[in-house]
Design an enzyme around this catalytic site. Structure first.
Site, PDB file in Angstrom:
ATOM      1  N   TYR A  26      29.138  72.911  12.353  1.00  0.00           N
ATOM      2  CA  TYR A  26      28.172  71.797  12.368  1.00  0.00           C
ATOM      3  C   TYR A  26      26.882  72.180  11.635  1.00  0.00           C
ATOM      4  O   TYR A  26      26.366  71.432  10.807  1.00  0.00           O
ATOM      5  CB  TYR A  26      27.908  71.466  13.834  1.00  0.00           C
ATOM      6  CG  TYR A  26      26.889  70.417  14.127  1.00  0.00           C
ATOM      7  CD1 TYR A  26      27.183  69.066  13.962  1.00  0.00           C
ATOM      8  CD2 TYR A  26      25.638  70.764  14.635  1.00  0.00           C
ATOM      9  CE1 TYR A  26      26.248  68.102  14.278  1.00  0.00           C
ATOM     10  CE2 TYR A  26      24.696  69.804  14.950  1.00  0.00           C
ATOM     11  CZ  TYR A  26      25.010  68.473  14.770  1.00  0.00           C
ATOM     12  OH  TYR A  26      24.074  67.522  15.082  1.00  0.00           O
TER      13      TYR A  26
ATOM     14  N   LYS B 125      25.377  70.509   8.266  1.00  0.00           N
ATOM     15  CA  LYS B 125      24.061  69.851   8.297  1.00  0.00           C
ATOM     16  C   LYS B 125      23.112  70.452   7.262  1.00  0.00           C
ATOM     17  O   LYS B 125      22.289  69.754   6.673  1.00  0.00           O
ATOM     18  CB  LYS B 125      23.449  69.983   9.701  1.00  0.00           C
ATOM     19  CG  LYS B 125      24.126  69.130  10.754  1.00  0.00           C
ATOM     20  CD  LYS B 125      24.113  67.676  10.360  1.00  0.00           C
ATOM     21  CE  LYS B 125      24.241  66.733  11.522  1.00  0.00           C
ATOM     22  NZ  LYS B 125      24.432  65.327  11.072  1.00  0.00           N
TER      23      LYS B 125
HETATM   24  P1  NAI Z   1      26.983  59.925  19.001  1.00  0.00           P
HETATM   25  O1  NAI Z   1      28.261  60.658  19.251  1.00  0.00           O
HETATM   26  O2  NAI Z   1      26.427  59.066  20.085  1.00  0.00           O
HETATM   27  O3  NAI Z   1      27.112  59.015  17.692  1.00  0.00           O
HETATM   28  C1  NAI Z   1      27.884  59.347  16.596  1.00  0.00           C
HETATM   29  C2  NAI Z   1      28.654  58.132  16.156  1.00  0.00           C
HETATM   30  O4  NAI Z   1      29.374  58.448  14.945  1.00  0.00           O
HETATM   31  C3  NAI Z   1      29.704  57.696  17.183  1.00  0.00           C
HETATM   32  O5  NAI Z   1      29.503  56.347  17.542  1.00  0.00           O
HETATM   33  C4  NAI Z   1      31.035  57.906  16.464  1.00  0.00           C
HETATM   34  O6  NAI Z   1      32.035  56.939  16.792  1.00  0.00           O
HETATM   35  C5  NAI Z   1      30.624  57.799  15.015  1.00  0.00           C
HETATM   36  N1  NAI Z   1      31.567  58.477  14.112  1.00  0.00           N
HETATM   37  C6  NAI Z   1      32.166  59.675  14.302  1.00  0.00           C
HETATM   38  N2  NAI Z   1      32.984  59.941  13.263  1.00  0.00           N
HETATM   39  C7  NAI Z   1      32.888  58.906  12.403  1.00  0.00           C
HETATM   40  C8  NAI Z   1      33.486  58.622  11.142  1.00  0.00           C
HETATM   41  N3  NAI Z   1      34.372  59.468  10.582  1.00  0.00           N
HETATM   42  N4  NAI Z   1      33.173  57.460  10.511  1.00  0.00           N
HETATM   43  C9  NAI Z   1      32.301  56.602  11.089  1.00  0.00           C
HETATM   44  N5  NAI Z   1      31.706  56.810  12.283  1.00  0.00           N
HETATM   45  C10 NAI Z   1      31.990  57.960  12.936  1.00  0.00           C
HETATM   46  O7  NAI Z   1      25.924  61.056  18.583  1.00  0.00           O
HETATM   47  P2  NAI Z   1      24.357  60.989  18.203  1.00  0.00           P
HETATM   48  O8  NAI Z   1      23.667  61.980  19.037  1.00  0.00           O
HETATM   49  O9  NAI Z   1      23.868  59.598  18.179  1.00  0.00           O
HETATM   50  O10 NAI Z   1      24.389  61.588  16.726  1.00  0.00           O
HETATM   51  C11 NAI Z   1      24.079  60.847  15.555  1.00  0.00           C
HETATM   52  C12 NAI Z   1      23.795  61.824  14.427  1.00  0.00           C
HETATM   53  O11 NAI Z   1      22.634  62.597  14.735  1.00  0.00           O
HETATM   54  C13 NAI Z   1      24.905  62.822  14.182  1.00  0.00           C
HETATM   55  O12 NAI Z   1      25.023  63.080  12.792  1.00  0.00           O
HETATM   56  C14 NAI Z   1      24.423  64.059  14.900  1.00  0.00           C
HETATM   57  O13 NAI Z   1      25.001  65.234  14.375  1.00  0.00           O
HETATM   58  C15 NAI Z   1      22.936  63.970  14.602  1.00  0.00           C
HETATM   59  N6  NAI Z   1      22.092  64.732  15.507  1.00  0.00           N
HETATM   60  C16 NAI Z   1      21.927  64.365  16.794  1.00  0.00           C
HETATM   61  C17 NAI Z   1      21.075  65.063  17.629  1.00  0.00           C
HETATM   62  C18 NAI Z   1      20.786  64.639  19.003  1.00  0.00           C
HETATM   63  O14 NAI Z   1      19.881  65.240  19.629  1.00  0.00           O
HETATM   64  N7  NAI Z   1      21.490  63.662  19.552  1.00  0.00           N
HETATM   65  C19 NAI Z   1      20.373  66.282  17.146  1.00  0.00           C
HETATM   66  C20 NAI Z   1      20.580  66.580  15.740  1.00  0.00           C
HETATM   67  C21 NAI Z   1      21.420  65.817  14.968  1.00  0.00           C
END
Ligand code: NAI
Length: 306
Positions: A165, A169
């Site tokens: 990851y 990133k």
């Molecule tokens: P989350 O798991 O709630 O949301 C991610 C969404 O991406 C999900 O709804 C999922 O269905 C969708 N997804 C997964 N694979 C996919 C694909 N191949 N095509 C289309 N959609 C797809 O997670 P969150 O926390 O909202 O994360 C959003 C972004 O922020 C991610 O890139 C994560 O790595 C990044 N991030 C989040 C942090 C946090 O504190 N929550 C910290 C640093 C980065």
């Protein structure tokens, strides 16, 4: 230069939950027409569920905004093209792309399964490449675009168990920096947000509840909505955003040490100077340029001693 997004079309990937949902809701509130992309997978990228994107589209419409759903995966070239095509088909253009979709397959590097490693790259890194590549030429041709990547402290600082990851990133930041250079003349600006937010990705990390309570994903979205707007004139910037706090993250090179450039330094010279090579002490903020200090150091040779 407006902060409002009327007349603009935004694509948010992975917008069926968490941060992507919050970004999509705010971009719509700011006046953008939004493509809510999400294939509705589990956190580790398994399965599909169209309801995730549909729910967010309903939320946006209920609030008086305009949105369509898209269920393609960001992780393939065809998926990236279909996601951007959904914007062009529904709304005739694409102005903003928020690369947000993500999955987790955490394992220490000693135990990692290389298929997991690749799957994480497919969604985060290649997903960013595929979607941005599809949006890029339309943005260049119209002379306007805002691309936002989602990076992570796991990339910029490292985190146990997140080699896959974190490196995906960080890879997005390398992509961002070059696209920032290539897009600048056509007003296509490329920035990154490094968020902290409560979502299923962070829910079970042992973060205390009182801290989690401040980590609403909606607290990150104002940074994204700013970067998505005409008012933003910066490119190649990494913005950290969590719990109402915002900052800029930047890599820079120390002043370093200059040896005779006409022949290689000895290993002993490097070892002896290691402290000065790696020290940031005494540098003024105005000296915190990006890396690439060779010219500066060579210039010190031409200055009189003292
Ligand atoms: P989350 O798991 O709630 O949301 C991610 C969404 O991406 C999900 O709804 C999922 O269905 C969708 N997804 C997964 N694979 C996919 C694909 N191949 N095509 C289309 N959609 C797809 O997670 P969150 O926390 O909202 O994360 C959003 C972004 O922020 C991610 O890139 C994560 O790595 C990044 N991030 C989040 C942090 C946090 O504190 N929550 C910290 C640093 C980065």
């Amino acid at each position: 230069m407006t902060l409002r997004l009327e007349g603009r079309v935004a694509v948010v990937t992975g917008a069926g939950a968490g941060l992507g949902r919050a970004h999509a809701l705010l971009l719509a509130k700011q006046g953008a027409k939004v493509v809510v992309n999400d294939l509705g997978s589990t956190m580790d990228g398994k399965g599909e569920n169209m309801a995730a994107a549909d729910r967010v589209v309903d939320e946006i419409r209920d609030a008086g905004g305009e949105a369509v759903a898209n269920y393609d995966s960001v992780a393939t070239k065809e998926g990236g093209e279909a996601i951007v095509a959904a914007a062009l088909h529904a709304f005739g253009r694409i102005d903003v792309l928020v690369n947000n979709a993500g999955i987790l397959r955490d394992k220490s590097f000693a135990k990692t399964n290389l298929d997991d490693f690749r799957a994480v790259f497919d969604v985060h890194y290649w997903g960013g490449v595929f979607c941005t590549r599809a949006a890029w030429n339309p943005m260049l041709e119209q002379g306007y675009g805002r691309v936002i990547f989602t990076t992570s402290v796991a990339g910029t600082s490292g985190n146990f168990g997140q080699a896959n990851y974190g490196s995906a990133k960080e890879g997005l930041l390398g992509l961002m920096r070059t696209l920032a250079i290539e897009g600048a003349k056509k007003n296509v600006l490329v920035n990154a947000v490094s968020p902290g937010a409560r979502s299923r990705m962070t829910e079970n990390l042992g973060i205390p509840e009182d801290y989690l309570a401040m980590l609403d994903p909606a607290h990150v979205s104002p940074a994204v909505a700013y970067l998505a707007s005409e008012a933003c004139a910066d490119t190649g910037v990494i913005v950290t955003a969590a719990a109402g706090g915002f900052g800029r993250l930047h890599y820079f090179e120390s002043q370093g040490v200059q040896f005779d450039p006409h022949g290689p330094a000895s290993v002993e010279q490097v070892a002896d100077a290691w402290g000065r090579i790696t020290a940031f002490e005494g540098m003024k903020p105005s000296e915190f340029g990006a890396s690439g200090r060779t010219q500066d150091r060579l210039a010190t040779l031409k200055r009189p001693a003292g």
